[in-house]
Motif scaffolding. Structure first.
Motif, PDB file in Angstrom:
ATOM      1  N   ALA A  57       3.163  -6.478  10.232  1.00 36.61           N
ATOM      2  CA  ALA A  57       2.639  -7.105  11.446  1.00 36.61           C
ATOM      3  C   ALA A  57       1.191  -7.528  11.255  1.00 36.61           C
ATOM      4  O   ALA A  57       0.391  -6.820  10.627  1.00 36.61           O
ATOM      5  CB  ALA A  57       2.749  -6.149  12.623  1.00 36.61           C
ATOM      6  N   PHE A  58       0.847  -8.676  11.821  1.00 37.15           N
ATOM      7  CA  PHE A  58      -0.518  -9.209  11.794  1.00 37.15           C
ATOM      8  C   PHE A  58      -0.896  -9.499  13.243  1.00 37.15           C
ATOM      9  O   PHE A  58      -0.302 -10.376  13.884  1.00 37.15           O
ATOM     10  CB  PHE A  58      -0.557 -10.491  10.965  1.00 37.15           C
ATOM     11  N   ILE A  59      -1.863  -8.757  13.758  1.00 36.17           N
ATOM     12  CA  ILE A  59      -2.271  -8.889  15.159  1.00 36.17           C
ATOM     13  C   ILE A  59      -3.635  -9.563  15.212  1.00 36.17           C
ATOM     14  O   ILE A  59      -4.585  -9.128  14.549  1.00 36.17           O
ATOM     15  CB  ILE A  59      -2.347  -7.506  15.849  1.00 36.17           C
ATOM     16  N   VAL A  60      -3.721 -10.627  15.998  1.00 36.71           N
ATOM     17  CA  VAL A  60      -5.005 -11.262  16.259  1.00 36.71           C
ATOM     18  C   VAL A  60      -5.401 -10.915  17.686  1.00 36.71           C
ATOM     19  O   VAL A  60      -4.765 -11.353  18.651  1.00 36.71           O
ATOM     20  CB  VAL A  60      -4.950 -12.784  16.076  1.00 36.71           C
ATOM     21  N   ASP A  61      -6.425 -10.087  17.824  1.00 30.64           N
ATOM     22  CA  ASP A  61      -6.875  -9.671  19.150  1.00 30.64           C
ATOM     23  C   ASP A  61      -7.645 -10.792  19.833  1.00 30.64           C
ATOM     24  O   ASP A  61      -8.351 -11.579  19.188  1.00 30.64           O
ATOM     25  CB  ASP A  61      -7.760  -8.425  19.034  1.00 30.64           C
ATOM     26  N   GLU A  62      -7.539 -10.837  21.148  1.00 29.42           N
ATOM     27  CA  GLU A  62      -8.225 -11.849  21.937  1.00 29.42           C
ATOM     28  C   GLU A  62      -9.741 -11.737  21.761  1.00 29.42           C
ATOM     29  O   GLU A  62     -10.262 -10.651  21.485  1.00 29.42           O
ATOM     30  CB  GLU A  62      -7.872 -11.702  23.414  1.00 29.42           C
ATOM     31  N   PRO A  71      -8.508 -17.187  12.352  1.00 31.84           N
ATOM     32  CA  PRO A  71      -7.402 -17.443  13.278  1.00 31.84           C
ATOM     33  C   PRO A  71      -7.904 -18.107  14.567  1.00 31.84           C
ATOM     34  O   PRO A  71      -8.755 -17.547  15.262  1.00 31.84           O
ATOM     35  CB  PRO A  71      -6.846 -16.050  13.571  1.00 31.84           C
ATOM     36  N   PRO A  72      -7.371 -19.279  14.918  1.00 34.45           N
ATOM     37  CA  PRO A  72      -7.774 -19.908  16.172  1.00 34.45           C
ATOM     38  C   PRO A  72      -7.054 -19.342  17.394  1.00 34.45           C
ATOM     39  O   PRO A  72      -7.508 -19.539  18.518  1.00 34.45           O
ATOM     40  CB  PRO A  72      -7.386 -21.373  15.960  1.00 34.45           C
ATOM     41  N   ASP A  73      -5.933 -18.657  17.143  1.00 36.11           N
ATOM     42  CA  ASP A  73      -5.081 -18.183  18.231  1.00 36.11           C
ATOM     43  C   ASP A  73      -4.997 -16.665  18.210  1.00 36.11           C
ATOM     44  O   ASP A  73      -4.929 -16.039  17.144  1.00 36.11           O
ATOM     45  CB  ASP A  73      -3.666 -18.746  18.098  1.00 36.11           C
ATOM     46  N   ALA A  74      -4.972 -16.079  19.395  1.00 35.15           N
ATOM     47  CA  ALA A  74      -4.701 -14.646  19.518  1.00 35.15           C
ATOM     48  C   ALA A  74      -3.209 -14.437  19.716  1.00 35.15           C
ATOM     49  O   ALA A  74      -2.519 -15.298  20.263  1.00 35.15           O
ATOM     50  CB  ALA A  74      -5.475 -14.070  20.701  1.00 35.15           C
ATOM     51  N   GLY A  75      -2.713 -13.283  19.262  1.00 33.15           N
ATOM     52  CA  GLY A  75      -1.306 -13.003  19.494  1.00 33.15           C
ATOM     53  C   GLY A  75      -0.692 -12.141  18.418  1.00 33.15           C
ATOM     54  O   GLY A  75      -1.379 -11.558  17.570  1.00 33.15           O
ATOM     55  N   ASN A 118       0.813  -1.219   0.000  1.00 35.06           N
ATOM     56  CA  ASN A 118       0.000   0.000   0.000  1.00 35.06           C
ATOM     57  C   ASN A 118       0.845   1.267   0.000  1.00 35.06           C
ATOM     58  O   ASN A 118       0.478   2.282   0.575  1.00 35.06           O
ATOM     59  CB  ASN A 118      -0.980   0.000   1.174  1.00 35.06           C
ATOM     60  N   GLY A 119       2.021   1.197  -0.643  1.00 40.06           N
ATOM     61  CA  GLY A 119       2.832   2.382  -0.875  1.00 40.06           C
ATOM     62  C   GLY A 119       3.489   2.980   0.334  1.00 40.06           C
ATOM     63  O   GLY A 119       3.850   4.166   0.319  1.00 40.06           O
ATOM     64  N   HIS A 120       3.696   2.172   1.391  1.00 37.08           N
ATOM     65  CA  HIS A 120       4.137   2.764   2.647  1.00 37.08           C
ATOM     66  C   HIS A 120       5.030   1.785   3.402  1.00 37.08           C
ATOM     67  O   HIS A 120       4.891   0.574   3.274  1.00 37.08           O
ATOM     68  CB  HIS A 120       2.908   3.100   3.503  1.00 37.08           C
ATOM     69  N   PHE A 121       5.971   2.329   4.146  1.00 38.63           N
ATOM     70  CA  PHE A 121       6.676   1.547   5.156  1.00 38.63           C
ATOM     71  C   PHE A 121       6.711   2.372   6.430  1.00 38.63           C
ATOM     72  O   PHE A 121       7.047   3.540   6.385  1.00 38.63           O
ATOM     73  CB  PHE A 121       8.113   1.181   4.730  1.00 38.63           C
ATOM     74  N   PRO A 122       6.371   1.769   7.585  1.00 38.89           N
ATOM     75  CA  PRO A 122       6.068   0.356   7.761  1.00 38.89           C
ATOM     76  C   PRO A 122       4.786  -0.074   7.070  1.00 38.89           C
ATOM     77  O   PRO A 122       3.919   0.745   6.779  1.00 38.89           O
ATOM     78  CB  PRO A 122       5.942   0.215   9.287  1.00 38.89           C
ATOM     79  N   ALA A 123       4.695  -1.376   6.828  1.00 42.69           N
ATOM     80  CA  ALA A 123       3.518  -1.924   6.182  1.00 42.69           C
ATOM     81  C   ALA A 123       2.292  -1.739   7.076  1.00 42.69           C
ATOM     82  O   ALA A 123       2.416  -1.583   8.295  1.00 42.69           O
ATOM     83  CB  ALA A 123       3.728  -3.408   5.897  1.00 42.69           C
ATOM     84  N   PRO A 124       1.112  -1.745   6.486  1.00 40.85           N
ATOM     85  CA  PRO A 124      -0.094  -1.640   7.310  1.00 40.85           C
ATOM     86  C   PRO A 124      -0.171  -2.768   8.333  1.00 40.85           C
ATOM     87  O   PRO A 124       0.154  -3.917   8.034  1.00 40.85           O
ATOM     88  CB  PRO A 124      -1.231  -1.755   6.292  1.00 40.85           C
ATOM     89  N   VAL A 125      -0.597  -2.432   9.530  1.00 37.29           N
ATOM     90  CA  VAL A 125      -0.873  -3.448  10.544  1.00 37.29           C
ATOM     91  C   VAL A 125      -2.248  -4.045  10.262  1.00 37.29           C
ATOM     92  O   VAL A 125      -3.236  -3.322  10.178  1.00 37.29           O
ATOM     93  CB  VAL A 125      -0.839  -2.847  11.963  1.00 37.29           C
ATOM     94  N   ILE A 126      -2.294  -5.355  10.105  1.00 37.13           N
ATOM     95  CA  ILE A 126      -3.577  -6.044   9.962  1.00 37.13           C
ATOM     96  C   ILE A 126      -4.010  -6.513  11.341  1.00 37.13           C
ATOM     97  O   ILE A 126      -3.231  -7.138  12.062  1.00 37.13           O
ATOM     98  CB  ILE A 126      -3.466  -7.231   8.995  1.00 37.13           C
ATOM     99  N   ARG A 127      -5.241  -6.202  11.704  1.00 39.15           N
ATOM    100  CA  ARG A 127      -5.794  -6.668  12.978  1.00 39.15           C
ATOM    101  C   ARG A 127      -7.022  -7.519  12.697  1.00 39.15           C
ATOM    102  O   ARG A 127      -7.969  -7.068  12.045  1.00 39.15           O
ATOM    103  CB  ARG A 127      -6.150  -5.496  13.891  1.00 39.15           C
ATOM    104  N   ALA A 128      -6.975  -8.743  13.187  1.00 34.48           N
ATOM    105  CA  ALA A 128      -8.099  -9.665  13.086  1.00 34.48           C
ATOM    106  C   ALA A 128      -8.561 -10.012  14.494  1.00 34.48           C
ATOM    107  O   ALA A 128      -7.971  -9.568  15.482  1.00 34.48           O
ATOM    108  CB  ALA A 128      -7.692 -10.916  12.315  1.00 34.48           C
ATOM    109  N   LYS A 129      -9.614 -10.812  14.577  1.00 31.34           N
ATOM    110  CA  LYS A 129     -10.182 -11.195  15.863  1.00 31.34           C
ATOM    111  C   LYS A 129     -10.137 -12.715  15.973  1.00 31.34           C
ATOM    112  O   LYS A 129     -10.474 -13.427  15.018  1.00 31.34           O
ATOM    113  CB  LYS A 129     -11.631 -10.712  15.970  1.00 31.34           C
ATOM    114  N   GLN A 130      -9.718 -13.182  17.142  1.00 29.50           N
ATOM    115  CA  GLN A 130      -9.671 -14.614  17.388  1.00 29.50           C
ATOM    116  C   GLN A 130     -11.037 -15.255  17.137  1.00 29.50           C
ATOM    117  O   GLN A 130     -12.064 -14.731  17.568  1.00 29.50           O
ATOM    118  CB  GLN A 130      -9.217 -14.875  18.819  1.00 29.50           C
ATOM    119  N   HIS A 131     -11.045 -16.364  16.398  1.00 30.88           N
ATOM    120  CA  HIS A 131     -12.244 -17.155  16.088  1.00 30.88           C
ATOM    121  C   HIS A 131     -13.194 -16.462  15.113  1.00 30.88           C
ATOM    122  O   HIS A 131     -14.311 -16.939  14.901  1.00 30.88           O
ATOM    123  CB  HIS A 131     -13.024 -17.530  17.353  1.00 30.88           C
TER     124      HIS A 131
END
Length: 450
Positions: free
Chosen positions: A145-150, A120-124, A56-69
């Protein structure tokens, strides 16, 4: 973000870490996120732009945030002049979504798109990167970075995501060599400029007296970071995306390429105080307290991820030796040397294509427990990463181990460690050292679960 902007920001922004120079990935119609892979000039060095490859034309790369389950859908658009894929490092997902060319999907050709969808089955704390032409694509900036929230918010007052990367660039922004045979034969070619989210020793503002979660992601091709800190009682709360049963104080912690570390701490109870993280004796990042004190006295507790428990009494043990390749390196038809420096069980990875998939290093039975005995018979560190599974590190001949869950284990000089896992995810899963020059010169293979 400067101090004045920080003080005006909402509490919602605080939960994202109030991070200067970092973006969240944006949604696209029908998708939670869209990632466009393309060249882009970015300012990392002091005296000029770097012709990087970016999301997406940028550094750092976009942070992706998903939700557990909860399912997440990500569209990837390739605007490079060469094929690519995206691997979701550390996530236990179906093989079709793992992002390894030919083994799990066809390469995403220039101008094409690929849609990833998984739950995602796991958060972290996880991350994402291509699995093609890895030295160049990762080295030039395609790491994020890919963050999976609890499933339930644990209640930190700030959540700071930090990508650690040594750039192979000069002061004017131009690239130096991303790899050289001499260094690939050893620990890898070091970068020149150590950065956190593309900045040298940045300062991030955190709420005074707040409970802070600091997520460190080693997105470097080569460097093993030796993390330590001062200014607060720093606690290790997760290792490689997995909460540990008994959080422990940070004294020092080695993070090989691909590895992650979540630190928790209570920010000092007065404004304008500093907490510092170091690589050895070099400052990585500073945190500075601002605002009225939140007067937190204890860190939130993180629930453990639902990792299957290995049946050690009935496990099958398989031995793997990581060594140098002492053979003469072959020459390709174009006259270039096909460097092969490293082996797993005396076999060097020679690549694959749509018409040629090598034999797996091991064939595993789905649902069965395995113990891998990993022997590093060299003098260099090797962060050994297994796709598609989370394993338990049982013990080591070089250090005392309190068993913990991870997807990447760092083997030191002449170190042998034992790991155990349930082979519960069918597919052909890459298994390799995450020093990128090592995997590109032989230290890679795959296991098959069927």
């Amino acid at each position: 973000m400067d101090r004045r902007q920080f003080l005006k920001s909402s509490s919602a922004l605080l939960t994202l870490g109030a991070m200067p120079n970092i973006l969240l990935a944006t949604p696209s119609e029908g998708f939670d996120y869209e990632l466009i892979v393309a060249p882009a000039d970015v300012r990392i060095a002091p005296d000029g732009n770097t012709p990087a490859w970016c999301f997406n034309g940028h550094f750092p790369a976009p942070v992706i945030r998903a939700k557990q389950h909860q399912p997440v859908r990500i569209r990837v658009v390739n605007k490079l002049a060469e094929p690519t894929t995206i691997h979701w490092h550390g996530l236990r997902i179906p093989i079709a979504m793992d992002g390894v060319p030919f083994l799990s999907q066809a390469p995403i050709m220039p101008g094409e798109t690929f849609d990833y969808e998984f739950t995602p089955p796991d958060a972290g704390t996880f991350w994402y990167h291509p699995h093609m032409n890895s030295v160049e694509q990762l080295g030039k900036g395609l790491v994020g970075a890919f963050i999976v929230d609890e499933a339930e918010d644990p209640g930190f007052d700030a959540d700071v995501v930090m990508g650690l990367k040594n750039w192979h660039i000069r002061d004017d922004g131009s690239f130096t060599a991303l790899t050289t045979p001499r260094n690939a034969f050893r620990m890898g070619t070091p970068g020149r400029l150590m950065t956190v989210n593309g900045k040298v020793a940045p300062t991030y503002y955190i709420p005074t007296g707040g409970a802070i979660r600091a997520r460190l992601v080693n997105i470097d091709n080569t460097l093993t970071y030796n993390i330590r800190g001062d200014g607060s009682d720093l606690t290790i709360v997760t290792v490689d995306g997995n909460p540990i049963a008994t959080p422990r104080p940070l004294q020092q912690h080695l993070m090989g390429p691909g590895m992650r570390l979540d630190l928790g701490f209570i920010a000092p109870d007065e404004a304008d105080q500093i907490v510092t993280l170091y690589h050895k004796h070099e400052v990585l990042v500073r945190f500075k307290t601002v605002g009225e004190s939140k007067q937190r006295r204890a860190l939130p507790r993180l629930p453990l991820n639902p990792i299957p428990t290995p049946d050690l009494d009935n496990a099958e043990t398989i031995q793997f030796a990581f060594e140098w390749d002492a053979s003469i390196n072959p020459v390709k038809k174009d006259g270039k040397v096909n460097y092969r420096f490293w082996t797993i069980n005396r076999k060097a990875w020679d690549g694959m294509s749509a018409k040629h998939i090598p034999e797996p290093l091991a064939r595993l039975e789905q649902g069965k427990t395995y113990i891998f005995e990993l022997a590093n018979l060299t003098q260099y560190h090797h962060p050994i990463h297994l796709h598609g599974h989370t394993f338990t590190v049982l013990d080591s001949n070089k250090q005392r181990i309190e068993p913990f869950h991870t997807d990447t284990v760092l083997l030191g000089q002449n170190e042998t460690a034992r790991i155990a896992f349930v082979a519960d995810n069918p597919g052909r899963w890459m298994y390799h050292c995450h020093v990128i020059e090592h995997l590109k010169t032989g230290l890679m293979g795959y296991i098959e679960v069927s």
